[in-house]
Scaffold this motif. Structure first.
Motif, PDB file in Angstrom:
ATOM      1  N   ILE A 105       0.841  -1.206   0.000  1.00  0.00           N
ATOM      2  CA  ILE A 105       0.000   0.000   0.000  1.00  0.00           C
ATOM      3  C   ILE A 105       0.870   1.248   0.000  1.00  0.00           C
ATOM      4  N   VAL A 106       1.898   1.247   0.833  1.00  0.00           N
ATOM      5  CA  VAL A 106       2.779   2.417   0.923  1.00  0.00           C
ATOM      6  C   VAL A 106       3.453   2.705  -0.413  1.00  0.00           C
ATOM      7  N   SER A 107       3.879   1.648  -1.122  1.00  0.00           N
ATOM      8  CA  SER A 107       4.570   1.838  -2.399  1.00  0.00           C
ATOM      9  C   SER A 107       3.673   2.506  -3.435  1.00  0.00           C
ATOM     10  N   LYS A 108       2.358   2.306  -3.313  1.00  0.00           N
ATOM     11  CA  LYS A 108       1.424   2.946  -4.248  1.00  0.00           C
ATOM     12  C   LYS A 108       1.283   4.438  -3.966  1.00  0.00           C
ATOM     13  N   LEU A 109       1.558   4.833  -2.713  1.00  0.00           N
ATOM     14  CA  LEU A 109       1.417   6.239  -2.337  1.00  0.00           C
ATOM     15  C   LEU A 109       2.697   7.034  -2.552  1.00  0.00           C
ATOM     16  N   LEU A 110       3.830   6.324  -2.584  1.00  0.00           N
ATOM     17  CA  LEU A 110       5.117   7.017  -2.691  1.00  0.00           C
ATOM     18  C   LEU A 110       5.376   7.503  -4.103  1.00  0.00           C
ATOM     19  N   GLU A 111       5.965   8.692  -4.197  1.00  0.00           N
ATOM     20  CA  GLU A 111       6.418   9.212  -5.488  1.00  0.00           C
ATOM     21  C   GLU A 111       7.799   8.670  -5.834  1.00  0.00           C
ATOM     22  N   PHE A 112       8.582   8.447  -4.786  1.00  0.00           N
ATOM     23  CA  PHE A 112       9.967   8.004  -4.983  1.00  0.00           C
ATOM     24  C   PHE A 112      10.347   7.096  -3.830  1.00  0.00           C
ATOM     25  N   GLU A 113      11.081   6.013  -4.140  1.00  0.00           N
ATOM     26  CA  GLU A 113      11.454   5.038  -3.119  1.00  0.00           C
ATOM     27  C   GLU A 113      12.793   4.429  -3.504  1.00  0.00           C
ATOM     28  N   ASP A 114      13.812   4.717  -2.687  1.00  0.00           N
ATOM     29  CA  ASP A 114      15.128   4.177  -3.017  1.00  0.00           C
ATOM     30  C   ASP A 114      16.006   4.174  -1.774  1.00  0.00           C
ATOM     31  N   GLY A 115      16.102   3.032  -1.129  1.00  0.00           N
ATOM     32  CA  GLY A 115      17.007   2.883   0.003  1.00  0.00           C
ATOM     33  C   GLY A 115      16.663   3.770   1.172  1.00  0.00           C
ATOM     34  N   THR A 116      17.449   4.813   1.368  1.00  0.00           N
ATOM     35  CA  THR A 116      17.281   5.683   2.538  1.00  0.00           C
ATOM     36  C   THR A 116      16.430   6.909   2.255  1.00  0.00           C
ATOM     37  N   THR A 117      15.825   6.984   1.079  1.00  0.00           N
ATOM     38  CA  THR A 117      15.027   8.162   0.729  1.00  0.00           C
ATOM     39  C   THR A 117      13.678   7.750   0.161  1.00  0.00           C
ATOM     40  N   ASN A 118      12.607   8.174   0.825  1.00  0.00           N
ATOM     41  CA  ASN A 118      11.243   8.032   0.316  1.00  0.00           C
ATOM     42  C   ASN A 118      10.621   9.414   0.207  1.00  0.00           C
ATOM     43  N   ILE A 119       9.811   9.624  -0.815  1.00  0.00           N
ATOM     44  CA  ILE A 119       9.129  10.899  -0.988  1.00  0.00           C
ATOM     45  C   ILE A 119       7.647  10.644  -1.193  1.00  0.00           C
ATOM     46  N   VAL A 120       6.808  11.378  -0.448  1.00  0.00           N
ATOM     47  CA  VAL A 120       5.361  11.218  -0.561  1.00  0.00           C
ATOM     48  C   VAL A 120       4.708  12.600  -0.530  1.00  0.00           C
ATOM     49  N   SER A 121       3.663  12.773  -1.323  1.00  0.00           N
ATOM     50  CA  SER A 121       2.864  14.002  -1.293  1.00  0.00           C
ATOM     51  C   SER A 121       1.522  13.685  -0.644  1.00  0.00           C
ATOM     52  N   LEU A 122       1.206  14.407   0.414  1.00  0.00           N
ATOM     53  CA  LEU A 122      -0.027  14.168   1.161  1.00  0.00           C
ATOM     54  C   LEU A 122      -0.972  15.344   1.002  1.00  0.00           C
ATOM     55  N   TYR A 123      -2.229  15.038   0.705  1.00  0.00           N
ATOM     56  CA  TYR A 123      -3.257  16.075   0.580  1.00  0.00           C
ATOM     57  C   TYR A 123      -3.811  16.389   1.967  1.00  0.00           C
ATOM     58  N   ILE A 124      -3.695  17.657   2.379  1.00  0.00           N
ATOM     59  CA  ILE A 124      -4.131  18.073   3.718  1.00  0.00           C
ATOM     60  C   ILE A 124      -5.150  19.199   3.569  1.00  0.00           C
TER      61      ILE A 124
END
Length: 791
Positions: A72-91
C-alpha cells in the motif's frame, strides 16, 4: 538554559531531545508544551501539542495500521530508493501562513524527516523522509495529532477526486438564518414601536435574539478565531486577528447591553457582518476559480524522449504521449521522465534531481527506476510502468535544492507592509474608538469594527501572485516556460545577455555536414553510429541523424566529457569522437571549422565538418536587444565563423571563442562581479554550469530531452526571435504589480477615511472588502493581458 516554569501550567521545563530534535528546544514536564529558545531571555512557545486542534492519540490509534503494508505504501510514494522516500499528502486543513510554517518544519517533530515542502494552492505537503528512521504511518499519525490529518484514499488519491469541502456553504447558511431571523425580530426596535405587548415581551425577544446569534458567533465565525489563534501562536500576525477581534467585541458589547438593559445591542450587525464576510469569501473563491491560472502549463514542455518501436526503429515523441508498456531509449545525461523497469543489463542513475544528493545508484536488469533520475554513461532501455506526470516534472524542476537565492523586491515590499499593517490597524481602531466613545457610544463601536474590516490587506497580498501567475500562463502559451514566478522579476532586472553559439543562435535542423579524411567502411560507420546513439550533445544528435541507419550494437563502456567528446568500447573496439584537443590531433584548417573528429582503435580516421545555419530573425533580434542590453556570444568552437558573425550581428556584440564549459561559467561570474545582471541562453547540456551561475538561465529546446534544474526557463526554438518581447513583457509585469500596489493602498486610505469619521457601517465594510480584492485581481489580470498584446 537552566530551569524555568511553563507559561501554561507552571511546571518545570526541561530539555527533551526525543520530542523536538533541536539543541534549542525544550518541553514542559506537565502539559507537554514545546518551547524554542532564541536567546537567554527570550523563550517563545512555538507549538502546544496538548491544546492543538488535532486528533488525540486515542483517536488515531489503529486508524492507520494499513500504512504498515509495504504494498500500500509503495502505491502512495512518489519516490522510493534505500534511505530516501518521498510522498505528497493532501491536507485539507491548510489555510494560512501559520499552517505553512508548521508543515515546512516537520523535521523538528520527527528526526526521520529530511525536508517538507507545502504546495499551498493544491493543499499538499511533499515529505522527504528516511524509512530507516521513521515510517509513513508515524508521519501521518504525527500530522493528525497536530491538527493536519491527511486525506488518504487508495481509490481516489489522484487529483480531482477528493471529497468536496462544503463547510463554507454550511456556515453561510447558518449565518444567513441567524441574520434573517434577528432582523425580523428587531423590526420593532428599528421603528421604535411603542405598543403594550412589544414592551411587555421586549426582554424575551432580546434574549431570543441573543440565542439566535450564538450559532453564527460560535460556528459560522469559528474559522476566523482558529486562524487568529494560530497566527498569534506562530508569531505571524494576519488579517484574521482584527476581524475576529471585531466580531468578539460586537458580541460582548451586545451581550452587556442586554444584561444591563441598555438596548438590544448589535447582534443584527454582527450576524450580518459574519454572513457578508463569508459570502465575500465564497465570492472570492469563485472569482479565483474563474480567473484561475493553469498551473500545469509546463505539461507543454517542448521536450521529447526517444521511443523504440516494435520494428526496431527510433521515434522522438513528446513526453506526455508516453504510455504504459512503451519501450524508451535513455541516453547519457538524459532525464528519466516516467517510472519503469530497466531492460538493459545495468545502469547508473543519478537521483540528485529528486533527493539533492549527487550519488549515482547502480541498477540491474529488472529493477524499478523512478522518474527524475538521470542516466550516467552508456545508453539504456526501459519499459514504462506509468504515463508521464508533467506536474511531477515541474515539481522536480522547482525542487528547493536547485533554487537560486535571490531577493524579491515585490515580495519584500509586501512583507514589509503586511508585517506592520495589522499592528497599525489595531492601533488606529483603538485610537478612533477612544475618540468616539466620549461622543457617541454606538458610533464608537461601529467605527472600531468598520476600521478592522475595511482595511483588509488581502488585495495587497494577492496582487503579485495573481499578476505573476497570469504572466506565467501567458508566457507558457507562447512556448516560453519559466520555473516559477521569481524568474519574471529577475528577467525584468537583466541588463546583460550571453548567448551560446552552437545549438542556440545556430539551428540544429539546417546544418550541412561533410566528411573529410579516410573513408569509413561499413563496420566503422556502424561503430560510430552506435557510439553517437548514447550522446546528447547537439553535434552528436545532428551527426547521428545524418549517418544512415545501422544495426544496433551493445556498448560495453561509455564516457562523455562534456564540451569535448565521447569515448566508448564496443565488441573490443575503442571509438573516440570529439574535438581535436580531445583526440590530440590537428589537421589543416581545423581551427577554422566546426568539426567532430573520429578515432577508431587508436587510429585517426578523419572528421565530420559542420556548416552552421543561423536562426531566422537573428539580425533583427540582436539589433533590438543591442539598444538596451550588453550582448555577448560565447562558443566552444574555434573562431572560424568570427567574420560571418561580425557581419551578421551589431558591432557592439562581444564575440568570445574557444570557451570550455567551465570557462563559460567563469566568464559569467566575471560579468556579475562587475555588477551586471546576466541572462544566459544556451542549449542545456554543455551550458548547465553557466546556466546555473547566471541570474537567469534559459535553455533553448528543439527536440532533445536534456531537461535540467540548472535552467530557470525553457524556450521553444521556434520562439527565439521573440526574446526581446519576453524581456519587455517581464518589465511591464512588474509595472503592473506596482500600479496595483498603489491602487490597493488608495482603496485602504479612502475606506479608512470614511470609517474613522463614522460614515461607514460595519455591514457596508464587510460587503466592500471582498469587492476590493476582486477589483485588484481583475485589474492585474486585464493589465497583464493588455501588455501581452503590445509588440
Amino acid at each position: 538554559m537552566d530551569t524555568t516554569n511553563c507559561f501554561h501550567c507552571g511546571n518545570e521545563i526541561i530539555k527533551k531531545d526525543e520530542v523536538i530534535f533541536d539543541d534549542k528546544s525544550f518541553c514542559c514536564n506537565g502539559c507537554k508544551t514545546v518551547y524554542e529558545i532564541f536567546s537567554q531571555n527570550d523563550m517563545t512557545c512555538y507549538y502546544d501539542f496538548q491544546s492543538a486542534p488535532g486528533a488525540t492519540p486515542q483517536d488515531i490509534q489503529g486508524k492507520y495500521t494499513f500504512l504498515d503494508n509495504d504494498d500500500i505504501v509503495s502505491k502512495l510514494l512518489e519516490f522510493e530508493d534505500g534511505t530516501t522516500n518521498i510522498v505528497s499528502l493532501y491536507i485539507p486543513h491548510i489555510h494560512c501562513s501559520s499552517c505553512i510554517w508548521i508543515l515546512e518544519n516537520l523535521q523538528r517533530l520527527d528526526a526521520g524527516i529530511g525536508t517538507s515542502q507545502v504546495n499551498f494552492g493544491e493543499k499538499k505537503v511533499r515529505v522527504n523522509y528516511n524509512p530507516e528512521k521513521t515510517s509513513l504511518r508515524k508521519i501521518v499519525e504525527m500530522l493528525s495529532s497536530i491538527g493536519y490529518e491527511p486525506y488518504i484514499s487508495l481509490e481516489n488519491f489522484d487529483e480531482g477526486k477528493k471529497n468536496v469541502d462544503r463547510s463554507l456553504i454550511y456556515k453561510i447558511g447558518v449565518a444567513f438564518f441567524c441574520f434573517g431571523n434577528i432582523m425580523l425580530l428587531s423590526f420593532p426596535e428599528y421603528f421604535e414601536v411603542n405598543e403594550f405587548w412589544i414592551n411587555q415581551y421586549r426582554g424575551f425577544f432580546r434574549w431570543l435574539i441573543f440565542a439566535l446569534s450564538l450559532p453564527a458567533f460560535i460556528y459560522s465565525a469559528s474559522g476566523y478565531y482558529v486562524s487568529a489563534w494560530k497566527s498569534i501562536k506562530s508569531g505571524m500576525l494576519n488579517i484574521d486577528i482584527p476581524i475576529a477581534l471585531g466580531i468578539v467585541v460586537m458580541f460582548v458589547r451586545s451581550t452587556v447591553d442586554i444584561i444591563f438593559d441598555y438596548g438590544q445591542g448589535f447582534f443584527d450587525s454582527m450576524c450580518g457582518l459574519i454572513f457578508f464576510m463569508l459570502l465575500g469569501k465564497l465570492f472570492q473563491i469563485k472569482t479565483y476559480d474563474f480567473l484561475s491560472f493553469e498551473r500545469d502549463y509546463k505539461s507543454y514542455f517542448p521536450i521529447a524522449i526517444t521511443k523504440l518501436l516494435s520494428n526496431g526503429t527510433e521515434e522522438a515523441v513528446q513526453v506526455y504521449d508516453i504510455e504504459k508498456g512503451d519501450r524508451l531509449l535513455i541516453r547519457n545525461q538524459e532525464l528519466i521522465p516516467v517510472d519503469g523497469i530497466l531492460i538493459s543489463e545495468k545502469a547508473s542513475i543519478d537521483y540528485s534531481f529528486v533527493t539533492g544528493e549527487e550519488v549515482a545508484v547502480a541498477k540491474k536488469s529488472g529493477d524499478k527506476i523512478f522518474a527524475g533520475g538521470k542516466q550516467l554513461g552508456k545508453v539504456i532501455e526501459m519499459e514504462v510502468l506509468f504515463s508521464v506526470s508533467n506536474s511531477y516534472l515541474t515539481q522536480l524542476w522547482s525542487n528547493d535544492v536547485f533554487q537560486k537565492r535571490v531577493d524579491q523586491k515585490h515580495k519584500s515590499i509586501t512583507d514589509r507592509i503586511s508585517r506592520y499593517f495589522t499592528p497599525a490597524l489595531l492601533g488606529l481602531s483603538i485610537v478612533s474608538f477612544l475618540y468616539w466613545i466620549f461622543i457617541d457610544t454606538s458610533t464608537a463601536f461601529n467605527v472600531f469594527t468598520a476600521i478592522l474590516i475595511v482595511a483588509c490587506p488581502c488585495a495587497l497580498a494577492l496582487t503579485a501572485p495573481f499578476t505573476l501567475g497570469n504572466v506565467l500562463r501567458i508566457l507558457g502559451n507562447r512556448k516560453f516556460y519559466l520555473k516559477n514566478a521569481i524568474v519574471v522579476e529577475q528577467l525584468a532586472k537583466v541588463d546583460s545577455i550571453v548567448f551560446d553559439k552552437t545549438g542556440t543562435i545556430t539551428t540544429n535542423k539546417k546544418t550541412s555536414i561533410t566528411y573529410e579524411g579516410e573513408v569509413l567502411n561499413y563496420f566503422e560507420l556502424k561503430l560510430v553510429k552506435n557510439v553517437l546513439r548514447g550522446s546528447n550533445h547537439p553535434l552528436s544528435r545532428r551527426l547521428y541523424d545524418y549517418i544512415p541507419n545501422q544495426d544496433k550494437m551493445e556498448t560495453s563502456s561509455f564516457e562523455e566529457v562534456i564540451g569535448k567528446g565521447v569515448f566508448a568500447e564496443i565488441d573490443g573496439n575503442t571509438v573516440k569522437l570529439g574535438s581535436s584537443q580531445y583526440l590530440k590531433t590537428m589537421t589543416e584548417n581545423t581551427h577554422k571549422k566546426t568539426k567532430v573528429h573520429v578515432e577508431i582503435n587508436g587510429v585517426y580516421k578523419g572528421s565530420y565538418v559542420f556548416t552552421n545555419q543561423y536562426r531566422p530573425g537573428i539580425e533583427k533580434l540582436f539589433e533590438n536587444l543591442a539598444k538596451k542590453y550588453d550582448l555577448y556570444v560565447l562558443s566552444g568552437d574555434n573562431d572560424g565563423e568570427r567574420k560571418i558573425l561580425e557581419k551578421l550581428l551589431p558591432s557592439s556584440v562581444n564575440l568570445v571563442f574557444n570557451q570550455k564549459p567551465e570557462q563559460k561559467l567563469e566568464y559569467i561570474d566575471s560579468l556579475q562581479k562587475q555588477g551586471k545582471n546576466v541572462m544566459m541562453i544556451g542549449d542545456g547540456l554543455n551550458d548547465s554550469g553557466a546556466l546555473a551561475q547566471s541570474n537567469v538561465g534559459i535553455s533553448i529546446s528543439e527536440n532533445v530531452n536534456v531537461f535540467s534544474p540548472a535552467c530557470d526557463g525553457i524556450l521553444d526554438a521556434s520562439q527565439f526571435e521573440r526574446i526581446a518581447f519576453f524581456l519587455k513583457y517581464s518589465k511591464n509585469a512588474m509595472k503592473t504589480i506596482y500600479m496595483s500596489f498603489g491602487l490597493s493602498l488608495l482603496y485602504n486610505v479612502v475606506g479608512l477615511s470614511y470609517a474613522v469619521t463614522g460614515n461607514l457601517l460595519p455591514i457596508v465594510a464587510a460587503i466592500i472588502m471582498p469587492l476590493s480584492t476582486i477589483t485588484i485581481v481583475s485589474f492585474v489580470t486585464i493589465m497583464s493581458n493588455v501588455f501581452a498584446r503590445v509588440k
